[in-house]
Every structure is written in C-alpha cells, then in structure tokens.
Design a protein around this motif. Structure first.
Motif, PDB file in Angstrom:
ATOM      1  N   LEU A 176      30.090  14.629   7.775  1.00 28.78           N
ATOM      2  CA  LEU A 176      29.449  14.599   6.457  1.00 28.78           C
ATOM      3  C   LEU A 176      30.149  15.557   5.494  1.00 28.78           C
ATOM      4  CD1 LEU A 176      25.707  14.666   7.620  1.00 28.78           C
ATOM      5  CD2 LEU A 176      27.027  12.668   6.888  1.00 28.78           C
ATOM      6  N   LEU A 177      30.561  16.719   6.004  1.00 27.34           N
ATOM      7  CA  LEU A 177      31.278  17.685   5.171  1.00 27.34           C
ATOM      8  C   LEU A 177      32.639  17.136   4.760  1.00 27.34           C
ATOM      9  CD1 LEU A 177      30.577  20.917   7.273  1.00 27.34           C
ATOM     10  CD2 LEU A 177      29.364  20.184   5.225  1.00 27.34           C
ATOM     11  N   GLU A 178      33.339  16.543   5.715  1.00 24.60           N
ATOM     12  CA  GLU A 178      34.685  16.034   5.443  1.00 24.60           C
ATOM     13  C   GLU A 178      34.653  14.767   4.598  1.00 24.60           C
ATOM     14  OE1 GLU A 178      36.876  17.928   9.378  1.00 24.60           O
ATOM     15  OE2 GLU A 178      36.417  15.773   9.364  1.00 24.60           O
ATOM     16  N   GLY A 179      33.523  14.060   4.618  1.00 27.49           N
ATOM     17  CA  GLY A 179      33.389  12.848   3.822  1.00 27.49           C
ATOM     18  C   GLY A 179      32.848  13.083   2.430  1.00 27.49           C
ATOM     19  N   GLY A 180      32.592  14.370   2.083  1.00 27.30           N
ATOM     20  CA  GLY A 180      32.117  14.691   0.745  1.00 27.30           C
ATOM     21  C   GLY A 180      30.636  14.492   0.533  1.00 27.30           C
ATOM     22  N   ARG A 181      29.882  14.209   1.617  1.00 30.58           N
ATOM     23  CA  ARG A 181      28.436  14.007   1.482  1.00 30.58           C
ATOM     24  C   ARG A 181      27.713  15.327   1.220  1.00 30.58           C
ATOM     25  NH1 ARG A 181      26.484   9.688   4.341  1.00 30.58           N
ATOM     26  NH2 ARG A 181      24.465  10.200   3.371  1.00 30.58           N
ATOM     27  N   ILE A 182      28.314  16.425   1.649  1.00 27.63           N
ATOM     28  CA  ILE A 182      27.749  17.759   1.442  1.00 27.63           C
ATOM     29  C   ILE A 182      28.835  18.625   0.816  1.00 27.63           C
ATOM     30  CG2 ILE A 182      26.795  19.808   2.570  1.00 27.63           C
ATOM     31  CD1 ILE A 182      25.763  17.908   4.770  1.00 27.63           C
ATOM     32  N   LYS A 183      28.492  19.357  -0.219  1.00 25.79           N
ATOM     33  CA  LYS A 183      29.490  20.137  -0.951  1.00 25.79           C
ATOM     34  C   LYS A 183      29.144  21.630  -0.922  1.00 25.79           C
ATOM     35  CE  LYS A 183      30.450  16.269  -4.057  1.00 25.79           C
ATOM     36  NZ  LYS A 183      31.700  15.924  -3.359  1.00 25.79           N
ATOM     37  N   PRO A 184      30.167  22.486  -1.018  1.00 23.53           N
ATOM     38  CA  PRO A 184      29.902  23.933  -1.047  1.00 23.53           C
ATOM     39  C   PRO A 184      29.205  24.327  -2.339  1.00 23.53           C
ATOM     40  CG  PRO A 184      32.224  23.500  -1.468  1.00 23.53           C
ATOM     41  CD  PRO A 184      31.609  22.188  -1.086  1.00 23.53           C
ATOM     42  N   VAL A 185      28.250  25.246  -2.223  1.00 23.81           N
ATOM     43  CA  VAL A 185      27.568  25.803  -3.392  1.00 23.81           C
ATOM     44  C   VAL A 185      27.716  27.317  -3.313  1.00 23.81           C
ATOM     45  CG1 VAL A 185      25.403  25.993  -4.666  1.00 23.81           C
ATOM     46  CG2 VAL A 185      25.923  23.884  -3.416  1.00 23.81           C
ATOM     47  N   PRO A 239      36.447  22.430   7.713  1.00 21.54           N
ATOM     48  CA  PRO A 239      36.427  20.975   7.468  1.00 21.54           C
ATOM     49  C   PRO A 239      37.591  20.539   6.579  1.00 21.54           C
ATOM     50  CG  PRO A 239      34.240  21.933   7.158  1.00 21.54           C
ATOM     51  CD  PRO A 239      35.191  23.087   7.303  1.00 21.54           C
ATOM     52  N   LYS A 240      38.129  19.376   6.860  1.00 19.51           N
ATOM     53  CA  LYS A 240      39.225  18.840   6.052  1.00 19.51           C
ATOM     54  C   LYS A 240      38.773  18.711   4.608  1.00 19.51           C
ATOM     55  CE  LYS A 240      41.037  16.225   9.950  1.00 19.51           C
ATOM     56  NZ  LYS A 240      41.205  14.877  10.556  1.00 19.51           N
ATOM     57  N   GLY A 241      39.612  19.206   3.694  1.00 16.51           N
ATOM     58  CA  GLY A 241      39.287  19.158   2.278  1.00 16.51           C
ATOM     59  C   GLY A 241      38.552  20.388   1.780  1.00 16.51           C
ATOM     60  N   TRP A 242      38.191  21.298   2.686  1.00 16.63           N
ATOM     61  CA  TRP A 242      37.491  22.531   2.308  1.00 16.63           C
ATOM     62  C   TRP A 242      38.458  23.704   2.326  1.00 16.63           C
ATOM     63  CZ3 TRP A 242      31.847  23.700   2.520  1.00 16.63           C
ATOM     64  CH2 TRP A 242      31.073  22.536   2.406  1.00 16.63           C
ATOM     65  N   ARG A 243      38.245  24.662   1.430  1.00 17.50           N
ATOM     66  CA  ARG A 243      38.991  25.921   1.455  1.00 17.50           C
ATOM     67  C   ARG A 243      38.349  26.874   2.464  1.00 17.50           C
ATOM     68  NH1 ARG A 243      38.559  28.358  -4.329  1.00 17.50           N
ATOM     69  NH2 ARG A 243      36.365  27.903  -3.860  1.00 17.50           N
ATOM     70  N   ASP A 244      39.153  27.805   2.991  1.00 15.08           N
ATOM     71  CA  ASP A 244      38.598  28.843   3.857  1.00 15.08           C
ATOM     72  C   ASP A 244      37.461  29.579   3.156  1.00 15.08           C
ATOM     73  OD1 ASP A 244      40.631  28.097   5.524  1.00 15.08           O
ATOM     74  OD2 ASP A 244      41.523  30.092   5.720  1.00 15.08           O
TER      75      ASP A 244
END
Length: 325
Positions: free
Chosen positions: A286-295, A109-114
């Motif tokens: 939702l992932l790319e829009g920041g609605r869900i974040k990595p934990v 997703p855009k904005g996420w690291r591998d």
C-alpha cells in the motif's frame, strides 16, 4: 557519535546533545547510520521519567529510525550492508548511529525517502497490532480514531481507509477535523465543539462503531462504551487524560464489548519481528502503491530535540515530527 542525552527527568530543557562511542551490533543486530529519527509521545514520557527503556536497552531516547545499514552483527543474513531501511527500536534513535534487531528492520518502501520512512515504524507497528490484530478491524467495518492528527491517528486513518474500513476521527479543531477527512476519514469530529458519541450515532443510524482506537482515556472511557456497536472492540493504547476512572460498565455486558489494550516497547524481539513481517506483506504494498502517503509536520536538527518535544507537547502538529542528525 553525537546523541541526545536526558540529563535528568524534567521538561524539554533536559535534552542535550553529547558524544559517546559508536555502538557495536551484537548477535542478530545491525548498525544503522541514521538519516532521521521519529519523535513520539513515549519519548516525552521517558524524558519525564515515567517510561523507562526495557532492561538492557540504551537510555538514549528514540523508538524509530531510517537510514543505511553500515555494519552487521553475527548471524545476520538480511538486511544487507548498504541497504536503506527503517526500523523499530526499543531506544537509541536520537543519535547519528543506532543499533536495531535485524528482524525489526524493514526496507524503505520504493518511492519513499529515508526521511519520510523514519516516521513509519512506531506508528505502523502500533496501529497494525492494535487496530487489525487486537481490534480485528475488517473491510466494511467502522473505526473511530481518537487523536486523528497525531502520528498514530494519521496512520490509523490512512491504513484503515486503504483496507476498506469506514473511518471517523476526533481532533482538536474544525481545521484538524477537515484534515482527517482529507486523509480518508468519512467524518472528522471537532471534539471541542462536537460530541463524538452523538456524531457517530447519527452517522451510523444509531449502530455505533465496530472498533475504537483510544489514546485519551479518562472521561472518554464511558463515552467509548456509548459509541461502540454491538460486539464492538475498544483498544486502549495510552491514557493522556488519566487511567483512574469511574464509569458504568453495564454496556460492556449488554453490548458484548471487548475492551483490550497493549504496549509495544517491552514486547520480545521475536514478537516485534512477526509484526514486521505482517507489515511487509500486508502494508508495504500500500505504501509503495501510493495508497498511503507520508505526513510530516516538522523536521528539526538533532540539536533541537528540546524544541521537537515542545512541539509534540503542544499538540498543534499534524503527523510526524522528525529529527535529523
């Protein structure tokens, strides 16, 4: 390449790094240079000898990876060489390179690291197909998630809340219960000191919850029947407290409940590809829009796979445990 070998069925100490030839992608497959691999409860069961890979799959553990596509098999038009992706795989993730069916591959997703994306596929495939497809959770309905701070739990809480559901979640301490609330649950429930049936009934005015996602089983089964609302759906995805149970199932009839369940690993590639497309359409925005974040709870080198499994079995983690080649 380096990979993690299971020497024999047993405890975490049976995991050992070894070397093997680089795998070659076949028809419809891609080769991914692994940036990170997720550690999941089914990996523990495979190590113990109770959850073997499907026929024809590698015996290397690991169900999800993220990294760069470095080779394409015949007939693959997408993803492209050099693309950074994450993928659900039947096995092989604990390695420097991993084969994946192209239809089970999704873009990072855009904005996420591998690194963070490596913890997406197994939990999101599982939660989407069980909570939203089999469980039929809709906006405005109520969801109860057992194991709220596990990888599956963290995903279910965030995704259901983002989709407009009211979420309740059980966890093993007051601190973890508050973490569930920070992730989007209306109420986190410390199952060591609180009765989740009583809490849910009080919070919902006696109505109960529409969907229950259960990975515990055992004594939770009759209590789920109590906590479920009229026309509720209970979705079973694991049996951490055992699958042999005795319960009064009258409420299954009286409340018109649906009790279902599924596994993911042995499903056909085409079916997993369909789930991947649903995720790309419904969830990736939702992932790319920041609605869900990595934990992410911990990131360990491949050589510490045994420690990663010890951490998984301790259940002290919140979110994902990752291995980095």
């Amino acid at each position: 390449m380096r990979y993690v070998k299971i020497l024999r069925p047993g405890g975490p100490e049976v995991l050992e790094v070894d070397r093997m030839p680089l795998p070659e992608p076949g028809q419809g497959e891609v080769l991914i240079k692994v940036a990170a691999a997720g550690v999941n409860r089914p990996d523990v069961f495979q190590r113990m000898g109770s959850y073997p890979p499907p026929p024809g799959a590698s015996d290397v553990p690991g169900l999800e990876v993220a990294g760069e596509v470095v080779r394409l098999g015949q007939g693959v038009a997408s993803p492209a060489l050099g693309e950074h992706v994450c993928a659900l795989v039947a096995s092989g993730g604990y390695a420097e390179y991993c084969i994946a069916p192209a239809v089970q591959v999704l873009p990072v997703p855009k904005g996420w690291r591998d690194l963070d994306a490596s913890g997406l596929p197994e939990t999101f495939f599982t939660v989407w197909t069980n909570v939203f497809e089999r469980g039929g959770l809709k906006r405005g309905e109520r969801l109860l998630v057992h194991g709220g701070t596990s990888g599956i739990g963290v995903t279910a809480i965030q995704l259901a809340a983002a989709m407009g559901a009211e979420v309740y979640a059980t966890a093993g301490s007051a601190e973890k219960a508050r973490t569930c609330e920070e992730l989007g649950a209306r109420r986190g429930i410390d199952y060591r000191s609180e009765d989740f049936v009583a809490v849910v009934k009080e919070a919902t005015g006696g109505k109960g919850v529409d969907v229950i996602l259960d990975m515990v089983g055992g004594a939770y089964v009759p209590r789920n029947l109590e906590a479920a609302a009229i026309d509720g759906r209970i979705v079973q995805i694991a049996w951490l407290q055992g699958s042999r149970i005795e319960a009064d199932f009258t409420k299954l009839m009286v409340k018109r409940l649906t009790w279902t369940g599924s596994t993911l690993r042995a499903r056909p590639v085409e079916e997993k590809g369909r789930i991947a497309q649903a995720l790309r359409t419904q969830v990736w925005p939702l992932l790319e829009g920041g609605r869900i974040k990595p934990v992410v709870h911990a990131t360990l080198p491949l050589e510490q796979a045994a420690e990663a499994h010890r951490l998984m079995e301790s259940s002290v983690h919140v979110g994902k445990i990752l291995l980095v080649p």
